[in-house]
Scaffold this motif. Structure first.
Motif, short mmCIF file in Angstrom:
data_model
loop_
_atom_site.label_atom_id
_atom_site.label_comp_id
_atom_site.label_asym_id
_atom_site.label_seq_id
_atom_site.Cartn_x
_atom_site.Cartn_y
_atom_site.Cartn_z
N UNK A 9 -0.48 -1.36 3.16
CA UNK A 9 -1.36 -0.17 3.78
C UNK A 9 -1.58 0.72 2.57
N UNK A 10 -0.78 0.86 1.67
CA UNK A 10 -0.80 1.87 0.73
C UNK A 10 -2.21 1.65 -0.09
N UNK A 11 -2.04 0.43 -0.55
CA UNK A 11 -2.98 -0.02 -1.38
C UNK A 11 -4.35 -0.59 -0.69
N UNK A 20 -9.79 -7.39 -0.62
CA UNK A 20 -8.89 -7.87 0.23
C UNK A 20 -7.66 -7.79 -0.51
N UNK A 21 -6.63 -7.02 -0.10
CA UNK A 21 -5.50 -6.77 -0.63
C UNK A 21 -4.37 -7.68 -0.01
N UNK A 27 -2.40 -5.75 -8.87
CA UNK A 27 -2.70 -4.37 -8.49
C UNK A 27 -3.18 -3.54 -9.90
N UNK A 28 -2.85 -3.82 -11.15
CA UNK A 28 -3.16 -3.15 -12.39
C UNK A 28 -4.38 -3.70 -12.92
N UNK A 29 -4.70 -5.02 -12.74
CA UNK A 29 -6.02 -5.59 -13.08
C UNK A 29 -7.03 -5.19 -12.14
N UNK A 30 -7.07 -4.89 -10.96
CA UNK A 30 -7.91 -4.37 -10.19
C UNK A 30 -8.25 -2.97 -10.10
N UNK A 31 -7.44 -2.47 -10.78
CA UNK A 31 -7.39 -0.91 -10.80
C UNK A 31 -6.78 -0.16 -9.64
N UNK A 60 5.17 -3.00 -16.79
CA UNK A 60 4.05 -3.73 -16.15
C UNK A 60 4.64 -4.80 -15.26
N UNK A 61 5.34 -5.60 -15.53
CA UNK A 61 5.89 -6.77 -14.65
C UNK A 61 6.41 -6.03 -13.45
N UNK A 62 6.79 -5.04 -13.27
CA UNK A 62 7.40 -4.23 -11.97
C UNK A 62 6.25 -3.98 -11.03
N UNK A 63 5.04 -3.96 -11.43
CA UNK A 63 4.01 -3.43 -10.84
C UNK A 63 2.83 -4.33 -10.85
N UNK A 64 3.03 -5.48 -10.99
CA UNK A 64 2.03 -6.47 -11.07
C UNK A 64 1.32 -6.75 -9.65
N UNK A 65 1.94 -6.80 -8.68
CA UNK A 65 1.72 -6.91 -7.31
C UNK A 65 2.68 -6.43 -6.36
N UNK A 66 2.42 -6.44 -5.03
CA UNK A 66 3.04 -5.96 -4.06
C UNK A 66 4.64 -6.60 -4.03
N UNK A 67 4.60 -8.08 -4.29
CA UNK A 67 5.53 -8.40 -4.26
C UNK A 67 6.65 -8.21 -5.39
#
Length: 87
Positions: A9-11, A20-21, A27-31, A60-67
């Motif tokens: 929901x946040x993203x 579509x998230x 997350x980082x690549x898509x800004x 970076x690896x901790x914030x790559x995606x929601x997972x």
């Protein structure tokens, strides 16, 4: 709502209407996550999961995606050293 849904929901709120998230969205690549949004994310993690984001987690690896963020939060307390009781 579980943490994954809170993060999605946040993203989604910060995403352009055409994006579509999901849990694997880069997350980082898509800004969707930058130096300003990380502060909002830190507040969300503290409020919803009781997780205090510290400098050692800012990789970076901790914030790559929601997972990755959910894994970070889930592993966080286990990696923190136990406090010693005063003698």
């Amino acid at each position: 709502m579980d943490l994954t849904e809170e993060l999605l929901a946040f993203f989604r709120e910060g995403a352009d209407g055409g994006l579509t998230v999901d849990a694997a969205t880069p997350l980082l690549e898509w800004g969707l996550l930058d130096s300003v949004r990380i502060l909002d994310l830190a507040d969300l993690l503290a409020a919803k999961a009781g997780y205090k984001l510290d400098a050692s987690a800012l990789k970076k690896e901790n914030f790559k995606d929601v997972r990755s963020i959910v894994r970070l939060v889930g592993a966080g307390p286990a990696k923190r050293p136990a406090r010693r009781k005063a003698a």
